[in-house]
Scaffold this motif. Structure first.
Motif, PDB file in Angstrom:
ATOM      1  N   PRO A  50       0.866  -1.213  -0.095  1.00  0.00           N
ATOM      2  CA  PRO A  50       0.035   0.062   0.227  1.00  0.00           C
ATOM      3  C   PRO A  50       0.786   1.130  -0.103  1.00  0.00           C
ATOM      4  N   TYR A  52       0.286   5.025   0.628  1.00  0.00           N
ATOM      5  CA  TYR A  52      -0.840   6.244   1.171  1.00  0.00           C
ATOM      6  C   TYR A  52      -0.561   7.783   0.637  1.00  0.00           C
ATOM      7  N   CYS A  60       3.241  -6.185   4.602  1.00  0.00           N
ATOM      8  CA  CYS A  60       1.870  -6.457   4.799  1.00  0.00           C
ATOM      9  C   CYS A  60       1.441  -7.410   5.636  1.00  0.00           C
ATOM     10  N   LEU A 156      -5.304  -5.767   3.837  1.00  0.00           N
ATOM     11  CA  LEU A 156      -5.093  -4.108   3.612  1.00  0.00           C
ATOM     12  C   LEU A 156      -5.199  -3.529   4.977  1.00  0.00           C
ATOM     13  N   SER A 357      -8.756   2.218   5.203  1.00  0.00           N
ATOM     14  CA  SER A 357      -7.236   2.376   4.527  1.00  0.00           C
ATOM     15  C   SER A 357      -6.869   3.522   3.871  1.00  0.00           C
ATOM     16  N   SER A 360      -5.020   4.392   0.546  1.00  0.00           N
ATOM     17  CA  SER A 360      -4.723   3.236  -0.419  1.00  0.00           C
ATOM     18  C   SER A 360      -5.670   2.229  -0.087  1.00  0.00           C
ATOM     19  N   LEU A 363      -6.200  -3.634  -2.098  1.00  0.00           N
ATOM     20  CA  LEU A 363      -4.724  -4.192  -2.285  1.00  0.00           C
ATOM     21  C   LEU A 363      -4.962  -4.813  -3.641  1.00  0.00           C
TER      22      LEU A 363
END
Length: 521
Positions: A50, A52, A60, A156, A357, A360, A363
């Motif tokens: 991810p 952001y 992850c 995620l 999330s 982002s 996933l």
């Protein structure tokens, strides 16, 4: 192709037809071509961490397996599913799905599939299989969308929660994103946040379901109601304290945080103390949270409530929490306070930015065919792409985590199925897609290799140690996360521009990949 209105209402949602339509058209093709029962191997992996925007993930956290395993072992077509498919017409008005296929589909379940996975809670990296499905081609194909739908999003959110938890410096994290989450996705987000390190949740049903007492206090509306009645902020606080004398945590920023909110809370707390109760603390939900936390701590300390909790909320994420703790470390001494003592009384309430999330929101997890059996032997399958990073790592494989002499993770390595990574020898490794990137790990540079993929489901049942109960044990899952994150280098855990963790393939796998690509011409 068009689907008629069948009058099935919501009887289809969440079941075996909660899938992409093309999975069903492919399944019928495989059935008609005599390929439905041919053994196949699919792998689920993601291509990138991810990002952001202002900050990026360097790892992850795998999540969602226990709920998915429950769905997979229970799912089967219903009469409503068959009715919907039977009523679907092609562009010429003919039945799109034949009775022969529907007869096969009516008996479908996923019991013939075997599923291996990296255990939930473990750290995972791009281009390495998180989940592996083996079994009849048509059934494995039909599992694609449900698997991606039920594993990508939790992974995620667990990743986000792990980063939030780490930036909170060990202080509790309350997840309360249900109001802004995606409908039923709120429950998946809550569970994933608990996997990733959240200590509690405002989601009442989810908290009770997963063995966590839900948390919460009151909203600004309670104060507003008392203000509208002419009774004031203190009266609202007193009413709450009278109702919950041993669980009194007051939201103090409705009127004037430091001018009335904290003083009124202290007055109510003093009354509780005289009656033998211990107030919990206050919550700050707006403004300069670091500054307000310091000043509120100073006022509470002066009144003898130096152990009162200070809950911080308002659009928090890992980066804002990091900024808050660093600001407190720099400014607390100006108010005559010990910075660590202030931090030690904090609780972080993280809502929409965790449950969605933020920055982002998806996933890029995929599910790809990597091998098919022919004449009793696995034949590797490959897919070429103009984007080199998207070229598959073919065939049946094993996934290893290589550790150094201190037990720190140094690389995740994909090998062929017949390779075992044994310490004591040098190891030649390749980047999975770049021919110009390779390296040799000397024998003294690594001490062990942990095989990550474990069998989870076979013959329609959960077969991992302890069964479904152990698979869904959030305490065990969270401990895996803590251990795996601790084994990452500080640079990989860095919130902004993290160091790239090594993901490699063995020389044998690299050679196989190049051989297959060459055959494609």
């Amino acid at each position: 192709m068009s689907v008629p209105h069948t009058g099935t209402g919501d009887r289809l949602l969440g079941g075996i037809l909660s899938t992409d339509f093309y999975q069903l058209t492919m399944a019928q093709l495989y059935f008609r071509a005599g390929l439905a029962d041919r053994p196949a191997r699919f792998e689920h992996f993601f291509r990138s961490y991810p990002d952001y925007g202002r900050h990026q993930a360097g790892y992850c956290v795998a999540a969602g397996m226990a709920p998915f395993a429950k769905w997979m072992t229970d799912a089967h077509p219903t009469d409503a599913d068959l009715e919907a498919l039977r009523g679907h017409r092609s562009s010429t008005g003919q039945a799109l799905f034949g009775d022969d296929f529907l007869g096969w589909f009516a008996d479908l379940d996923f019991s013939a599939l075997t599923l291996h996975a990296v255990p939930e809670g473990r750290v995972v990296h791009p281009n390495t299989p998180i989940t592996v499905v083996e079994g009849p081609l048509a059934a494995a194909q039909l599992l694609e969308t449900p698997l991606l739908n039920r594993l990508n999003f939790p992974t995620l959110i667990a990743t986000k929660a792990a980063r939030v938890s780490e930036s909170a410096l060990g202080r509790p994290v309350l997840e309360f994103g249900m109001r802004r989450a995606a409908e039923a996705g709120a429950d998946a987000a809550t569970r994933a946040a608990l996997v990733g390190g959240a200590t509690s949740t405002s989601n009442t049903a989810a908290g009770y379901t997963w063995g966590v007492d839900p948390s919460g206090t009151h909203a600004h509306s309670m104060i507003q109601a008392y203000l509208a009645l002419g009774e004031g902020e203190r009266a609202a606080f007193q009413a709450y304290a009278d109702t919950y004398p041993d669980d009194c945590l007051l939201l103090v920023d409705t009127v004037d945080t430091l001018g009335s909110g904290v003083p009124n809370a202290i007055a109510v707390f003093e009354g509780l103390r005289r009656r033998g109760h211990r107030p919990v603390g206050i919550r700050l939900d707006s403004g300069d949270l670091a500054y307000l936390a310091i000043q509120a701590a100073r006022q509470l300390n002066q009144a003898g409530f130096d152990e009162a909790t200070i809950v911080l909320s308002s659009q928090l994420d890992e980066l804002t929490i990091w900024k808050i703790t660093h600001q407190i470390q720099e400014e607390a001494s100006h108010a005559g306070l010990d910075a660590q003592a202030v931090i030690n009384r904090l609780v972080f309430g993280v809502g929409s930015r965790l449950a969605t999330s933020d920055g982002s929101p998806s996933l890029d997890g995929v599910y790809k065919l990597v091998a098919l059996k022919r004449d009793g032997a696995w034949q590797p399958a490959i897919k070429r792409s103009d984007t080199p990073e998207k070229v598959l790592n073919p065939g049946t494989k094993r996934l290893w985590r290589v550790t150094d002499q201190q037990g720190m993770a140094t690389a995740d390595v994909l090998s062929t199925a017949d390779e075992a990574l044994l310490p004591g020898a040098a190891m030649a490794l390749h980047h999975h897609s770049r021919a110009d990137v390779s390296r040799v790990i000397r024998a003294e540079e690594w001490a062990g290799a942990d095989e990550l993929l474990q069998r989870v489901i076979a013959d329609g049942e959960v077969v991992s140690d302890g069964g479904m109960e152990a698979l869904n044990d959030l305490g065990v899952i969270s401990e895996r996360r803590r251990a795996d994150v601790a084994a990452l280098g500080p640079g990989v855990r860095r919130l902004v521009n993290p160091h790239t963790y090594h993901v490699s393939i063995t020389e044998s796998l690299w050679d196989l990949k190049q051989e297959l690509l060459a055959k494609l011409g």
